[in-house]
Design a protein around this motif. Structure first.
Motif, short mmCIF file in Angstrom:
data_model
loop_
_atom_site.label_atom_id
_atom_site.label_comp_id
_atom_site.label_asym_id
_atom_site.label_seq_id
_atom_site.Cartn_x
_atom_site.Cartn_y
_atom_site.Cartn_z
N SER A 180 -3.36 -63.28 63.44
CA SER A 180 -4.49 -62.62 64.10
C SER A 180 -5.78 -63.39 63.89
N LEU A 181 -5.76 -64.40 63.02
CA LEU A 181 -6.94 -65.21 62.75
C LEU A 181 -6.71 -66.64 63.20
N SER A 182 -7.76 -67.27 63.73
CA SER A 182 -7.69 -68.69 64.04
C SER A 182 -7.69 -69.48 62.75
N ARG A 183 -7.43 -70.78 62.87
CA ARG A 183 -7.40 -71.62 61.67
C ARG A 183 -8.76 -71.63 60.98
N GLY A 184 -9.84 -71.71 61.77
CA GLY A 184 -11.16 -71.70 61.17
C GLY A 184 -11.46 -70.39 60.47
N ALA A 185 -11.10 -69.27 61.12
CA ALA A 185 -11.34 -67.96 60.50
C ALA A 185 -10.50 -67.79 59.24
N ALA A 186 -9.27 -68.32 59.23
CA ALA A 186 -8.43 -68.26 58.03
C ALA A 186 -9.05 -69.06 56.89
N ASP A 187 -9.69 -70.19 57.21
CA ASP A 187 -10.39 -70.96 56.18
C ASP A 187 -11.55 -70.17 55.60
N VAL A 188 -12.28 -69.47 56.48
CA VAL A 188 -13.38 -68.63 56.01
C VAL A 188 -12.85 -67.55 55.09
N ARG A 189 -11.75 -66.94 55.48
CA ARG A 189 -11.17 -65.88 54.66
C ARG A 189 -10.78 -66.40 53.28
N GLN A 190 -10.14 -67.57 53.24
CA GLN A 190 -9.72 -68.12 51.96
C GLN A 190 -10.91 -68.42 51.06
N ARG A 191 -11.96 -69.01 51.63
CA ARG A 191 -13.14 -69.32 50.82
C ARG A 191 -13.80 -68.05 50.30
N LEU A 192 -13.91 -67.02 51.16
CA LEU A 192 -14.55 -65.77 50.74
C LEU A 192 -13.70 -65.04 49.72
N THR A 193 -12.37 -65.13 49.84
CA THR A 193 -11.50 -64.52 48.82
C THR A 193 -11.79 -65.11 47.45
N GLU A 194 -11.90 -66.43 47.38
CA GLU A 194 -12.22 -67.07 46.10
C GLU A 194 -13.60 -66.64 45.61
N ASN A 195 -14.57 -66.61 46.52
CA ASN A 195 -15.93 -66.23 46.12
C ASN A 195 -15.98 -64.79 45.63
N PHE A 196 -15.34 -63.88 46.37
CA PHE A 196 -15.35 -62.47 45.97
C PHE A 196 -14.62 -62.28 44.65
N THR A 197 -13.51 -62.99 44.46
CA THR A 197 -12.76 -62.88 43.21
C THR A 197 -13.62 -63.32 42.03
N ARG A 198 -14.30 -64.46 42.18
CA ARG A 198 -15.17 -64.91 41.08
C ARG A 198 -16.27 -63.91 40.80
N THR A 199 -16.85 -63.33 41.88
CA THR A 199 -17.94 -62.38 41.70
C THR A 199 -17.46 -61.10 41.01
N LEU A 200 -16.31 -60.58 41.45
CA LEU A 200 -15.84 -59.29 40.96
C LEU A 200 -15.13 -59.38 39.61
N TRP A 201 -14.52 -60.54 39.30
CA TRP A 201 -13.66 -60.61 38.12
C TRP A 201 -14.17 -61.56 37.05
N GLU A 202 -14.66 -62.72 37.47
CA GLU A 202 -14.97 -63.75 36.49
C GLU A 202 -16.37 -63.64 35.91
N ARG A 203 -17.21 -62.83 36.48
CA ARG A 203 -18.55 -62.63 35.92
C ARG A 203 -18.55 -61.36 35.08
N PRO A 204 -18.57 -61.48 33.78
CA PRO A 204 -18.44 -60.31 32.88
C PRO A 204 -19.44 -59.21 33.17
N ALA A 205 -20.68 -59.58 33.50
CA ALA A 205 -21.70 -58.56 33.71
C ALA A 205 -21.35 -57.67 34.90
N VAL A 206 -20.73 -58.26 35.90
CA VAL A 206 -20.33 -57.48 37.06
C VAL A 206 -19.02 -56.76 36.81
#
Length: 457
Positions: free
Chosen positions: A286-312
């Motif tokens: 359902s996603l183009s290749r470019g949109a899938a790349d955006v999804r992958q990058r945002l998944t990594e960013n959201f994961t770091r924000t929600l999990w890897e930053r202790p304060a959050v």
């Protein structure tokens, strides 16, 4: 657009009788008086009636009107100064559509949409040339034109033929038998002194692709399109996906010429669904290749924000929440963003901007090299890196919108800059090869679907 309108009958005075249809008397329609008189029969006369006429610059004209005796039926008429007149009785709701489709090179149609321009027979128009903004014209190989004189022989008996009346015409009646008898009756009943000789009245065409071993049924046609026979039958029953009219009926089964089926499969592959499928990510179609790349990058960013930053993390993480659960949540958030790119980015405005940028590059090259049009050795125009990268980004993220942009560029360069389309095609292909970020196989498949032919047909 595939020619799908089905004439019900021939008019009595037609010089291009459509084979295997009955002949109906059109004496109550003022065909001899010209297009304005035909239009006046139905235009603004009463509810449910209409008419129209148009003339072309070469002395021809076309007109249609609702029949005054049978308002469910209508007459479509086309006159050509060299090739005579065609008069067809049709469902009244179809006459306006035929009138619009007739406005152009097709003079008459045979065998499920095959058409003739006065010189050459072409297959049904199915494959769109986005640069020329018209359907490709694909000539029929080894086509032979059959005229009325070829069919009216000693075996054709006009006494067995019939000229029907429109008031009692049954549009659901079985197919007529011994059509040459009816053709002979029509030939004897023609009253116009200027009527073309029978040797010039076109009846049908023959071609190698109409032979029995070249006709295919639903299973073979479905295989060409990569779908199941049941899916194709469903399309036909629901009138979906522009299934071309069959060229023959054998034992009650519809049969198509293989080239017609191949053209339909090609047109289907070049549709919006086909283009987007060619550029699907492979992970989530359902996603183009470019949109899938955006999804992958945002998944990594959201994961770091929600999990890897202790304060959050400590603000919301519970004992049963682990990194995998967080990643799943981040992935869902990223998908929402990736699937909403067309709402985040002004897609139409971006496409128009890219089109103007590429055309500016081509115009600059054309101004710098005045011999571009006549130079057969010219291969391509180099497009600057920022522009080619934006074009590549558009292809990756919005492949179907980019298809329109690419064809607009090729068509505009051809019309405004007199730039040969093969030069523009090579220029775009070269830019995307170097700067789109797509692998060669994916880009080749995409360009095969979206690029028009190198020479306009």
């Amino acid at each position: 657009m595939v020619f799908r309108l089905r004439p019900l009958a021939n008019g009595l005075r037609t010089d291009h009788p459509v084979p295997d249809l009955p002949f109906v008397d059109d004496a109550h329609i003022p065909i001899e008086e010209g297009p304005d008189a035909i239009e006046a029969i139905g235009r603004g006369v009463a509810d449910g009636m209409w008419g129209r006429c148009d003339r072309d610059r070469n002395g021809g004209w076309l007109a249609f009107t609702t029949d005054p005796l049978r308002t469910d039926l209508g007459w479509s008429v086309r006159y050509h100064p060299d090739h005579g007149m065609t008069v067809l009785l049709m469902e009244d709701r179809d006459t306006a559509s035929l009138h619009e489709y007739w406005w152009g090179p097709p003079l008459l149609f045979r065998s499920g949409g095959y058409w003739w321009d006065g010189t050459t027979w072409y297959r049904p128009q199915q494959v769109w040339d986005g640069a020329s903004e018209r359907y490709e014209r694909r000539p029929v190989r080894a086509a032979t034109t059959i005229h009325a004189a070829d069919l009216i022989d000693d075996q054709a008996d006009p006494a067995r033929g019939q000229i029907l009346k429109v008031a009692t015409f049954d549009k659901d009646a079985p197919a007529i038998q011994r059509w040459p008898d009816h053709l002979a009756k029509w030939a004897a009943a023609r009253e116009r002194s200027e009527a073309l000789p029978l040797q010039q009245c076109v009846v049908r065409l023959t071609a190698p692709e109409f032979t029995g071993d070249q006709l295919i049924g639903i299973p073979e046609m479905a295989e060409l399109a990569g779908i199941t026979p049941s899916t194709l039958r469903a399309y036909i029953s629901r009138g979906e996906n522009s299934i071309p009219l069959p060229q023959a009926t054998v034992g009650g089964r519809s049969m198509w010429a293989r080239p017609v089926a191949q053209d339909w499969a090609e047109a289907r592959s070049k549709s919006s669904e086909g283009v987007e499928a060619a550029m699907a990510s492979g992970v989530d179609d359902s996603l183009s290749r470019g949109a899938a790349d955006v999804r992958q990058r945002l998944t990594e960013n959201f994961t770091r924000t929600l999990w890897e930053r202790p304060a959050v993390r400590k603000r919301w993480a519970l004992r049963h929440r682990n990194e995998e659960a967080v990643r799943q949540l981040a992935d869902e958030l990223a998908w929402e963003v990736a699937a909403s790119l067309n709402r985040i980015i002004p897609t139409d405005d971006l496409g128009s901007t890219i089109r103007h940028a590429v055309l500016d590059e081509l115009a600059n090259a054309s101004d710098s090299h005045e011999d571009l049009v006549d130079n057969q050795d010219w291969q391509f125009v180099g497009i600057t890196l920022p522009v080619s990268r934006m074009l590549g980004w558009h292809v990756r993220h919005f492949p179907y919108y980019a298809q329109t942009v690419i064809n607009d560029i090729i068509g505009e360069a051809e019309r405004r800059l007199d730039m040969p389309r093969q030069v523009t095609i090579r220029s775009l292909s070269n830019a995307l090869t170097m700067d789109s970020g797509l692998d060669g196989k994916t880009l080749e498949a995409y360009l095969k679907l979206v690029l028009p032919p190198e020479n306009a047909s």
